[in-house]
Each structure stands twice: as C-alpha cells, then as structure tokens.
Design a protein around this motif. Structure first.
Motif, PDB file in Angstrom:
ATOM      1  N   VAL A 327       0.843  -1.197   0.000  1.00 36.58           N
ATOM      2  CA  VAL A 327       0.000   0.000   0.000  1.00 36.58           C
ATOM      3  C   VAL A 327       0.878   1.248   0.000  1.00 36.58           C
ATOM      4  O   VAL A 327       0.568   2.234  -0.687  1.00 36.58           O
ATOM      5  CB  VAL A 327      -0.944  -0.011   1.212  1.00 36.58           C
ATOM      6  CG1 VAL A 327      -1.823   1.239   1.217  1.00 36.58           C
ATOM      7  CG2 VAL A 327      -1.822  -1.255   1.199  1.00 36.58           C
ATOM      8  N   LEU A 328       1.977   1.226   0.754  1.00 37.14           N
ATOM      9  CA  LEU A 328       2.910   2.355   0.729  1.00 37.14           C
ATOM     10  C   LEU A 328       3.463   2.560  -0.675  1.00 37.14           C
ATOM     11  O   LEU A 328       3.616   3.696  -1.137  1.00 37.14           O
ATOM     12  CB  LEU A 328       4.056   2.117   1.713  1.00 37.14           C
ATOM     13  CG  LEU A 328       3.717   2.092   3.208  1.00 37.14           C
ATOM     14  CD1 LEU A 328       4.995   1.931   4.025  1.00 37.14           C
ATOM     15  CD2 LEU A 328       2.985   3.347   3.627  1.00 37.14           C
ATOM     16  N   GLY A 329       3.781   1.465  -1.343  1.00 35.92           N
ATOM     17  CA  GLY A 329       4.282   1.572  -2.716  1.00 35.92           C
ATOM     18  C   GLY A 329       3.249   2.172  -3.647  1.00 35.92           C
ATOM     19  O   GLY A 329       3.572   3.011  -4.506  1.00 35.92           O
ATOM     20  N   TRP A 330       1.988   1.768  -3.482  1.00 38.43           N
ATOM     21  CA  TRP A 330       0.929   2.339  -4.319  1.00 38.43           C
ATOM     22  C   TRP A 330       0.767   3.836  -4.070  1.00 38.43           C
ATOM     23  O   TRP A 330       0.387   4.579  -4.973  1.00 38.43           O
ATOM     24  CB  TRP A 330      -0.405   1.643  -4.028  1.00 38.43           C
ATOM     25  CG  TRP A 330      -0.415   0.184  -4.349  1.00 38.43           C
ATOM     26  CD1 TRP A 330       0.451  -0.492  -5.169  1.00 38.43           C
ATOM     27  CD2 TRP A 330      -1.328  -0.795  -3.857  1.00 38.43           C
ATOM     28  NE1 TRP A 330       0.134  -1.825  -5.211  1.00 38.43           N
ATOM     29  CE2 TRP A 330      -0.957  -2.047  -4.423  1.00 38.43           C
ATOM     30  CE3 TRP A 330      -2.424  -0.747  -3.000  1.00 38.43           C
ATOM     31  CZ2 TRP A 330      -1.647  -3.225  -4.147  1.00 38.43           C
ATOM     32  CZ3 TRP A 330      -3.117  -1.914  -2.726  1.00 38.43           C
ATOM     33  CH2 TRP A 330      -2.733  -3.145  -3.287  1.00 38.43           C
ATOM     34  N   ALA A 331       1.060   4.285  -2.867  1.00 41.07           N
ATOM     35  CA  ALA A 331       0.816   5.689  -2.509  1.00 41.07           C
ATOM     36  C   ALA A 331       1.974   6.609  -2.856  1.00 41.07           C
ATOM     37  O   ALA A 331       1.801   7.834  -2.846  1.00 41.07           O
ATOM     38  CB  ALA A 331       0.522   5.794  -1.011  1.00 41.07           C
ATOM     39  N   THR A 332       3.135   6.068  -3.172  1.00 39.27           N
ATOM     40  CA  THR A 332       4.337   6.903  -3.289  1.00 39.27           C
ATOM     41  C   THR A 332       4.254   7.906  -4.438  1.00 39.27           C
ATOM     42  O   THR A 332       4.412   9.122  -4.245  1.00 39.27           O
ATOM     43  CB  THR A 332       5.579   6.018  -3.449  1.00 39.27           C
ATOM     44  OG1 THR A 332       5.699   5.176  -2.298  1.00 39.27           O
ATOM     45  CG2 THR A 332       6.833   6.870  -3.592  1.00 39.27           C
ATOM     46  N   VAL A 333       4.023   7.420  -5.664  1.00 41.76           N
ATOM     47  CA  VAL A 333       3.998   8.324  -6.822  1.00 41.76           C
ATOM     48  C   VAL A 333       2.850   9.333  -6.711  1.00 41.76           C
ATOM     49  O   VAL A 333       3.059  10.540  -6.927  1.00 41.76           O
ATOM     50  CB  VAL A 333       3.907   7.526  -8.136  1.00 41.76           C
ATOM     51  CG1 VAL A 333       3.712   8.471  -9.329  1.00 41.76           C
ATOM     52  CG2 VAL A 333       5.165   6.689  -8.331  1.00 41.76           C
TER      53      VAL A 333
END
Length: 683
Positions: A327-333
């Motif tokens: 979820v953190l990866g999905w939120a980064t960009v």
C-alpha cells in the motif's frame, strides 16, 4: 486547537480520580496491543478485539462529553495563546454508560451462564444465527452505545448514516421487489446477530485494523512528537529554503510533507505547520485566505504521505490481503504528484502576486541534519523492516522503541518515564474516536453483506452510466466520474475512515465489475475520501487553516481547492485506463515512468490553468487557461492518442502565453507588494 477541526471533536481534560482512571486504562490498552503483537491471544483475533473494545469504548464516554460545546476559562491579563478548555468531570450518566459499555463488550467472554446466554466465548460463538434473549439485549445495548460514542466523538452525521443502513436492513423487505435495491427483509434479531456475533459486524475488519495497526501508529506518532521530531521537521524545511525567494511558501509545503510522514492527520498537520509558517507567509505578503489555502492543502497531504498513511490505508491492506508495504508503494507516486501540484502553485503565486522575500533566521540544514537527523532513523526503520518481511505491527513497535532510545540524544526532549507514559496515553487517546468509527462501520458492512446492497448498488450505478452511452469505455469513464462525485459528497459528511468503508462496499463493486483492478479501485476510493477534506462547504483542513490565519472561511476554502485541484483529478487516472496502474507502481518500470511523467505534466498544466501564470514566461489569459485545463484533463487518459493531443494543447497554451507577453512588451512580473495583485480570486 487541531482537535476542534479534526474529524473527531475535542475531548475533556480530565484530572483527579477520573484522570488517573483514564491514564491507567489507556496504559492497559497500550500494553494489551503490544502484547498481541508478540504473544497473540490463543483464542484468535476476535477474542482480542472483544477485550480491546472493552478497554477503549468506556474511555470514549470519559474523554468526550455529551455536550460537544466546550466552555473556556476567561483570559487573565497577560495570558497568551488560545484559551484552555475547562476541566470537566464525567457526569453520572457518563459513568452509567461506562459500566454498560464494559458489560456489553465483555459479555461474549463471560464464563458463567446468564439465563440462556453467557457460558463463555465458545458458547457465544455456537449461538451464532440463533441468539439467546440476553445476547439480543446486550447486542442492542452495544449498538446504541456505539452510535452514542460516534455522536460524541465525531458528530451526529455518521450515526445518522448508520441508522439509515439499519433502517434499510429492517425495512428493505417492504420495498417493491422490482426495485434494484429491494431485498427479502431482515428482522431485528438477524441484524443484531450480524452486528454482534459475526466477523463482518462490530468486530469486523475496520475494528481489527484499529486495534492491530492504528493504535500502534498513533503511539508511535505521539512518541515522535514528544521527542522533538515535529519541530525538527519544520526547522529543517525552513533551513532548506531560507535563501529562496519563495522560501515562505516552500517551507509550508515541505513542512506539511515531512510532518505528514508521522502524523496521518490533515487538520492537526495544518495547525502545526500554520503555527510556525503563517508569520513567514504574512511577512512575505500572502493574504490570510491564500496562505490558509496553502496550509490546508499541504496539511491534507499528511493523510497521503508514507510511511504513516491515514487509517483507511490499513483497511486497504486487510481488505485486499496485501502487505502494508505494498500500500505504501501504491501511494508513493501519487503523493509526490500531489505535493508537486502544490509546490507549482506556490511558485506561480509567488510570481503572480509579487510576494516579498523573507529572511528565515535558522541555521544550516546540514548542521540541523547532523544534530537532529536521527529523527529520520525510525522512519527508515519502518520501511526497512517492512522490506525484509517484518509485519507492520512489529516494524512500528521496533521503530517506537528506537525513537524512545534516540530521544535521549536531546536533553530537552528525553522520554523519561513520566513523558513516556504521557506519550502512551496520548497515543491511545488518539485512537478512541477512530475505534468508535471503525466499530460502528460494522453496521454498514454487515448490513451490506446481509442484504446484498453492494452488488445492487453497483448495478444501479453502472445502469445510470449505460443510460447515457453504450460505449464500454465511456461507461467506465462516466461510472468513475459518478463515483468520484458520490465519494466527494459522502466525505463531506463523515470521517475519512468511514467514507472509505462506505465507498468501498457501495462504489467499489461497480468499478470492479467494469474490469478495474482491486488496487486501483481501493486507492481511487481512498484518495477521494481524503480529498473531501479540502472540498467546500465543509473542508475541515481549510476551517483549521482559517482559524490559524484569521482569514475569511469561504475564500480560504476556494484557495485550498485551487491549490489541491491539479492532484484532485489524478485519482481518475487510476481507473479509466490500464496504464493508470503505473501511477501505483504496478506494471514494470516503463509503464511507471510513462504514467508518472505524463501525469506530472498534467498536474503542471492544471496548476498553470488554475493559477493563471506560466513560470518563466508571464500571465496566462482566459484562452490559454482553458486550453491548459483541457490539456491537463486529456493527459489523464494515459493512452498514446490522448497524450499526443494533450501535449499539443499544452504547447499551444504555452505559445499563447509567450505571444501575449511579447505583444504587451512587459516582463510579466507584478511589482512586489502591490496590493492590487494580492486580491483573492476564486480558481
């Protein structure tokens, strides 16, 4: 001050025996949550949730008064700062509700028989679908207590929504069966059974997330705050831009991002950065409304900023069965794009309004990093531990212990035992309202599950789009737009967490039925639930910012929307085309880079269209702003033809601004400090 404008309402300042009881109970809840991380209760997660709710729900009635208006002491001569709330003792009614909450929550594990009920946890589970009279009574009591807890903590709207779903479950069988939302009907005992003795009711995923994740992260945030990390992040932002012409605005944006990494609260971050940066913005020449809009937009980004996203992000991980790191990866960009849009708007405002440079009296950023850079260590530890496969719960506990240990490097912020106790109590108090909301959300999820409302609502939403067009692509676009409007309106009324839960069970199935991937749908719902905090007419973060700057409320809301507008449209790209998955870091490096670059261009041209200025060139007229808006929206499509058209429109708009500048023969920069150039405008 931040509590007055947050999703939850201000709580009591308890002293004396009531204060000691709350402290002891909060410490017990913190100890239970930490124990569950390393030595989970053998009876399972639901057994733990029963004890967690039994510890938290009574505290809601102690911490939050029934009358939501706080009285304040009169100021004495020489007093500074906001007035302090009067310490209010719990009333006799509050103590009765505390006792009822303990009884209703602990009844499922009561080891002794009580009529045809009681008999222990296993006996309670065995009665699922066929409740005893005592089960029904205490389940009803807990239902009413949760509604009252939500009313005290968040206001009356969420309880009203829960009652609406309850009424739908009970009376839905009376609707004409030809209606898409009609169902066979449920009696009251079936509803209470679904709420009280099933895995989708009070003890469902939202409460599990609050008890397993959110409480640990709120404790971590309280530890970091008391260790001096918040002040360090603001000082570092000021030091990094102290020689810039737009230092004041850049400091506000950077502070919002850095504080957001540990806060997860929009209004609280807005107030925190506003208290420090508003004097700088005022000296630079920003009007209160424009400065308030900037602060609110930067503060709301706290809910979107890794590694401590808002509470709904943990629910996403549980619903989709993925790690929190994903979820953190999905939120980064998307987070980077959100702050890019705000930063571009700041730069545009600085040139359009002719703000004055200000001198920020701080030291070198390298010196600050050398002295206090250890505050980043716990944040890095969370991400690093998640990357090597450590669970999110254990990662945040380790990060909390690391932050406590590192606090002794600063004599002014050492977490001595009394301060550590204060941090634990503050962390648990921070989860009280969220827990009430998450438990009450079980009313919504259980009713939706029992009646089949989710698929029915999805069919209704898709049918509405198909009534306008039969083209599958346009049906998806219209459904996404209708969903975005519905989520924005929903978020005006209920907190972000509840808005996400309702949006996921009602709107989510419609987009999934149209072939959109679950991660894209989840993040789409999450972002629009969050961005409702900048949407008029409620805009909680804007209300908080206006209180800090003293600006007019409605113009501050419009300015907040203008700053956040470029990123406001970005979530639509998640769902209308498969290439949008690149924004979530899904689909390989080429797709990710393509999506990030194109949407960055979209954000940039939308910022120019909203701000009316092209940096480095000059003011944009109405035709150029319209072309820029069309270009930005077209680029959201992320398909080759649409991208080509969007780039061409953006180029034409930029050429138009250049021709306008050459035709006027002016440099395109207003005179600094000109009052005429500092008037507030709607976007």
């Amino acid at each position: 001050m931040s509590a007055q404008f947050e999703d939850e309402k201000p709580g009591r300042v308890l002293t004396g025996p009531a204060g000691l009881l709350l402290t002891a109970a909060a410490l017990a809840v913190a100890a239970l949550a930490l124990w569950q991380v390393f030595r989970p209760l053998s009876q399972g997660s639901k057994y733990y949730l029963i004890f967690f709710l039994a510890g938290v729900l009574p505290l809601v009635f102690l911490a939050y008064p029934a009358n939501l208006r706080l009285r304040f002491r009169r100021r004495r001569p020489g007093d500074t700062g906001p007035p302090r709330p009067v310490s209010a003792r719990p009333t006799a009614t509050d103590w009765v509700l505390v006792a009822l909450a303990v009884a209703a929550c602990l009844y499922p594990v009561l080891p002794m028989p009580l009529g045809s009920g009681g008999g222990g946890y296993n006996a309670f589970l065995d009665r699922q679908g066929l409740l005893a009279p005592m089960d029904l009574v205490l389940g009803t009591v807990l239902l009413l207590l949760l509604l009252e807890a939500c009313r005290r903590a968040t206001g009356w709207i969420l309880p009203a929504v829960c009652l609406l779903f309850l009424g739908y479950g009970y009376y839905g069988g009376l609707l004409p069966q030809s209606w898409p939302v009609a169902h066979a009907g449920l009696d009251f005992s079936q509803l209470v059974d679904a709420f009280y003795n099933s895995d989708s009711g009070f003890y469902g995923t939202p409460l599990d997330v609050a008890a397993s994740y959110i409480v640990l992260f709120t404790i971590y945030g309280a530890v970091l705050e008391l260790s001096g990390a918040g002040r360090f992040f603001v000082d570092l932002s000021a030091a990094a831009f102290r020689r810039s012409r737009t230092a004041a605005g850049r400091t506000a944006v950077a502070s919002g991002f850095l504080l957001g990494t540990v806060s997860g609260s929009g209004a609280a971050t807005t107030v925190s950065i506003g208290a420090v940066t508003w004097p700088l913005l005022r000296r630079a020449g920003y009007p209160p409304e424009r400065a308030g809009g900037m602060l609110a937009a930067a503060g709301v980004g706290a809910i979107l900023s890794p590694p401590t996203l808002g509470a709904a992000a943990f629910i996403i991980a549980e619903y989709l069965g993925v790690s929190y790191l994903q979820v953190l990866g999905w939120a980064t960009v998307p987070t980077v794009l959100y702050y890019l849009g705000i930063l571009l708007s700041v730069e545009i405002d600085a040139r359009r309004s002719g703000v004055r440079p200000v001198v920020i009296d701080v030291g070198s950023p390298w010196r600050l990093l050398a002295r206090f850079g250890y505050h980043f260590a716990s944040l890095v530890a969370i991400v690093g531990l998640l990357a090597v496969g450590v669970s999110a719960t254990r990662a945040v506990v380790v990060a909390t212990l690391l932050a406590v240990a590192l606090s002794f490097l600063d004599g002014a912020h050492r977490l001595t035992p009394p301060r550590l106790v204060a941090a634990l109590v503050t962390g648990v108090r921070g989860v009280l309202a969220v827990t009430a909301v998450c438990a009450a959300a079980g009313i919504i999820t259980a009713t939706t599950t029992k009646t089949g409302l989710g698929p029915q609502a999805a069919t209704l939403l898709i049918s509405g789009a198909k009534a306008a067009t039969s083209n599958p692509t346009l049906v998806l676009v219209l459904t996404a737009l209708l969903a975005a409007v519905a989520l924005s309106l929903l978020g005006l009324a209920v907190p972000v967490t509840a808005s996400f839960v309702i949006g996921w069970v009602i709107v989510g199935p419609a987009l999934i039925d149209l072939g959109v991937s679950a991660p894209a749908v989840a993040m789409f719902v999450f972002y629009f639930a969050v961005l409702s905090e900048v949407s008029p007419p409620t805009a909680l973060a804007a209300v908080a910012a206006a209180a800090v700057t003293g600006g007019r409320l409605v113009p501050t809301m419009w300015q907040t929307l203008r700053y956040a507008l470029p990123a406001y449209l970005t979530p639509i790209a998640f769902v209308i085309t498969p290439a949008g998955l690149g924004l979530l870091g899904i689909g390989g490096a080429q797709r990710i880079a393509f999506a990030a670059v194109v949407i960055a261009l979209s954000v940039a041209v939308l910022a120019v269209a909203a701000g009316g200025w092209l940096p480095g060139v000059g003011p944009a007229g109405a035709p150029e702003r319209v072309l820029g808006a069309l270009a930005g929206v077209t680029l959201l499509w992320l398909e080759p033809v649409a991208v080509t058209v969007g780039v061409a429109l953006a180029a034409v708009a930029a050429a138009g601004v250049l021709v306008r500048r050459q035709s006027t023969g002016r440099a395109g920069r207003p005179r600094a400090g000109s009052s005429a150039n500092l008037r507030e405008e709607k976007p």
